[in-house]
Design a protein around this motif. Structure first.
Motif, PDB file in Angstrom:
ATOM      1  N   HIS A 166      28.680  23.874  57.494  1.00  0.00           N
ATOM      2  CA  HIS A 166      28.011  24.457  58.701  1.00  0.00           C
ATOM      3  C   HIS A 166      29.189  24.802  59.804  1.00  0.00           C
ATOM      4  O   HIS A 166      29.349  25.978  60.389  1.00  0.00           O
ATOM      5  N   ARG A 167      30.399  24.173  59.973  1.00  0.00           N
ATOM      6  CA  ARG A 167      31.327  24.629  60.737  1.00  0.00           C
ATOM      7  C   ARG A 167      32.207  25.698  60.180  1.00  0.00           C
ATOM      8  O   ARG A 167      32.574  26.763  61.094  1.00  0.00           O
ATOM      9  N   VAL A 168      32.368  25.832  58.985  1.00  0.00           N
ATOM     10  CA  VAL A 168      33.168  26.813  58.227  1.00  0.00           C
ATOM     11  C   VAL A 168      32.228  28.162  58.459  1.00  0.00           C
ATOM     12  O   VAL A 168      32.764  29.160  58.740  1.00  0.00           O
ATOM     13  N   VAL A 169      30.818  27.983  58.255  1.00  0.00           N
ATOM     14  CA  VAL A 169      30.088  29.289  58.379  1.00  0.00           C
ATOM     15  C   VAL A 169      30.189  29.682  59.624  1.00  0.00           C
ATOM     16  O   VAL A 169      29.918  30.981  60.019  1.00  0.00           O
ATOM     17  N   ARG A 170      29.816  28.863  60.630  1.00  0.00           N
ATOM     18  CA  ARG A 170      29.973  29.393  62.105  1.00  0.00           C
ATOM     19  C   ARG A 170      31.251  30.085  62.328  1.00  0.00           C
ATOM     20  O   ARG A 170      31.165  31.110  63.060  1.00  0.00           O
TER      21      ARG A 170
ATOM     22  N   VAL B 157      40.295  21.872  57.511  1.00  0.00           N
ATOM     23  CA  VAL B 157      38.882  22.082  57.506  1.00  0.00           C
ATOM     24  C   VAL B 157      38.151  23.388  56.727  1.00  0.00           C
ATOM     25  O   VAL B 157      37.079  23.136  56.199  1.00  0.00           O
ATOM     26  N   ARG B 158      39.010  24.503  57.046  1.00  0.00           N
ATOM     27  CA  ARG B 158      38.400  25.844  56.258  1.00  0.00           C
ATOM     28  C   ARG B 158      38.656  25.549  54.810  1.00  0.00           C
ATOM     29  O   ARG B 158      37.925  26.013  54.155  1.00  0.00           O
ATOM     30  N   ARG B 159      39.900  24.966  54.621  1.00  0.00           N
ATOM     31  CA  ARG B 159      40.291  24.727  53.106  1.00  0.00           C
ATOM     32  C   ARG B 159      39.365  23.779  52.387  1.00  0.00           C
ATOM     33  O   ARG B 159      38.546  23.855  51.447  1.00  0.00           O
TER      34      ARG B 159
ATOM     35  N   LEU C 137      37.708  35.235  48.302  1.00  0.00           N
ATOM     36  CA  LEU C 137      36.557  34.245  48.134  1.00  0.00           C
ATOM     37  C   LEU C 137      36.357  33.581  49.350  1.00  0.00           C
ATOM     38  O   LEU C 137      37.436  32.614  49.803  1.00  0.00           O
ATOM     39  N   ASN C 138      35.275  33.161  49.756  1.00  0.00           N
ATOM     40  CA  ASN C 138      35.031  32.415  51.102  1.00  0.00           C
ATOM     41  C   ASN C 138      33.610  31.509  50.729  1.00  0.00           C
ATOM     42  O   ASN C 138      32.831  31.990  49.979  1.00  0.00           O
TER      43      ASN C 138
ATOM     44  N   LEU D  94      27.658  30.741  49.387  1.00  0.00           N
ATOM     45  CA  LEU D  94      26.336  30.435  49.685  1.00  0.00           C
ATOM     46  C   LEU D  94      25.326  31.409  49.579  1.00  0.00           C
ATOM     47  O   LEU D  94      23.970  31.250  49.304  1.00  0.00           O
ATOM     48  N   GLN D  95      25.746  32.734  49.654  1.00  0.00           N
ATOM     49  CA  GLN D  95      24.998  33.781  49.731  1.00  0.00           C
ATOM     50  C   GLN D  95      24.461  33.895  48.233  1.00  0.00           C
ATOM     51  O   GLN D  95      23.408  34.853  47.848  1.00  0.00           O
ATOM     52  N   HIS D  96      25.052  33.680  47.241  1.00  0.00           N
ATOM     53  CA  HIS D  96      24.976  33.861  45.828  1.00  0.00           C
ATOM     54  C   HIS D  96      24.567  32.693  44.939  1.00  0.00           C
ATOM     55  O   HIS D  96      25.552  31.596  45.225  1.00  0.00           O
ATOM     56  N   ASP D  97      23.646  32.246  44.494  1.00  0.00           N
ATOM     57  CA  ASP D  97      23.434  31.269  43.718  1.00  0.00           C
ATOM     58  C   ASP D  97      24.055  30.803  42.411  1.00  0.00           C
ATOM     59  O   ASP D  97      24.027  29.617  41.927  1.00  0.00           O
ATOM     60  N   THR D  98      24.750  31.744  41.918  1.00  0.00           N
ATOM     61  CA  THR D  98      25.508  31.828  40.606  1.00  0.00           C
ATOM     62  C   THR D  98      26.940  32.333  40.906  1.00  0.00           C
ATOM     63  O   THR D  98      27.183  33.562  41.494  1.00  0.00           O
ATOM     64  N   LEU D  99      28.009  31.528  40.724  1.00  0.00           N
ATOM     65  CA  LEU D  99      29.368  32.116  40.852  1.00  0.00           C
ATOM     66  C   LEU D  99      30.052  32.237  39.328  1.00  0.00           C
ATOM     67  O   LEU D  99      30.060  31.292  38.825  1.00  0.00           O
ATOM     68  N   VAL D 100      30.776  33.507  39.177  1.00  0.00           N
ATOM     69  CA  VAL D 100      31.257  33.561  37.833  1.00  0.00           C
ATOM     70  C   VAL D 100      32.676  33.979  38.211  1.00  0.00           C
ATOM     71  O   VAL D 100      32.962  34.815  39.072  1.00  0.00           O
TER      72      VAL D 100
END
Length: 310
Positions: free
Chosen positions: A131-135, A202-204, A279-280, A285-291
């Motif tokens: 939550h903190r990183v997204v904000r 925290v970001r990392r 990559l962030n 979080l916006q994509h349910d699959t990561l390749v």
């Protein structure tokens, strides 16, 4: 001797009156009367009938043969089979253990395995850090170019519109006040930065948690590379249709995005491409699959292991 042993055996479970009367040894030549009767062999040739009144004796197994599902000595007793569905225990995540994941490509070919660093792909999940990183990301990406004009910036004369007294109207010193049409905006927004401070640790950690969450869900795929044979969109669409329980896919490559892959995905709103340097947490979080490609995984791990400059 056999009769003495038999009496001792039966005396442990009760008197003979509770089980019935003793049958002669010639019982072996008779046919078994009914299925409810239980016969216990106490000697080589003698059988003692036991009435089925006591259910706990009927359920006892006096044979020393070990029955298994693969046994060829008859059907496996149904009362010994577990009726409940056996579920494998969930894998405990967050133990910083290295993960072994298969490597494939767009053609579903086996390309071996890859070990994912446990301190990057297997960290404890913490929603507060996410939550903190997204904000921090959403606040930092705001342009902050909003601007309104103050009373000194708005166009118009500064002359007093009418005299102070004698007209019966309210007294005013300018027509460019906030109460007039075309006037100024009081306390309006001015260009500024919306970024908030967040420590690099925290970001990392937020990126590690996002990668660990996708790995724990089984939504992290590792490809040998992200090269596609053609720039046609249908190639990516066909591969996307083969994926199960997938709505949006994020492709992450180690270096620059290949031109063919960029052209093949630019018309698909559910497939996006990013280099490893971009990559962030929010994109994951916006994509349910990561390749990710092998090169991308290695560069992300190197980035997470690089000491933070102070």
């Amino acid at each position: 001797m056999a009769l003495t042993v038999s009496r001792r055996l039966l005396r442990r479970f009760g008197s003979f009156s509770a089980f019935g009367r003793y049958e002669s040894p010639s019982l072996t030549s008779r046919s078994i009367r009914s299925p409810p009767d239980l016969y216990v062999a106490c000697s080589g040739d003698n059988l003692f009938p036991l009435k089925s009144g006591l259910s706990f004796l009927a359920s006892r197994k006096f044979s020393t043969t070990i029955l298994t599902p693969d046994s060829s000595e008859g059907a496996f007793p149904s009362d010994l089979l577990l009726k409940k569905t056996v579920l494998t225990p969930d894998i405990t995540i967050g133990l910083h253990q290295d993960l072994v994941i298969p490597v494939t490509n767009f053609f579903n070919e086996d390309k071996g395995f890859m070990v994912l660093a446990g301190d990057v792909f297997d960290v404890p999940i913490r929603k507060d850090i996410i939550h903190r990183v997204v904000r921090w990301q959403l606040a930092k990406r705001q342009q902050g170019t909003h601007s309104t004009k103050t009373i000194s910036e708005v166009s118009g004369t500064g002359k007093k519109p009418w005299r102070q007294k004698g007209t019966g109207r309210a007294r005013h010193g300018t027509l460019r006040g906030p109460q007039f049409r075309g006037g100024t905006t009081m306390h309006g927004p001015k260009p500024r930065s919306h970024a908030i401070k967040l420590n690099k640790k925290v970001r990392r950690l937020g990126l590690k948690i996002a990668l660990s969450a996708r790995a724990a869900e089984g939504k992290l795929l590792v490809f040998e590379d992200l090269e596609v044979p053609s720039h046609k969109t249908k190639f990516i669409v066909n591969y996307y249709n083969q994926m199960e329980n997938t709505k949006k896919v994020l492709l992450c490559d180690g270096g620059c995005i290949h031109e063919k892959l960029k052209l093949a995905t630019q018309n698909l709103h559910y497939v996006n491409v990013l280099p490893s340097v971009g990559l962030n947490v929010y994109s994951i979080l916006q994509h349910d699959t990561l390749v990710m490609s092998r090169d991308a995984v290695n560069k992300i791990v190197d980035r997470m292991h690089t000491p933070i400059n102070r």
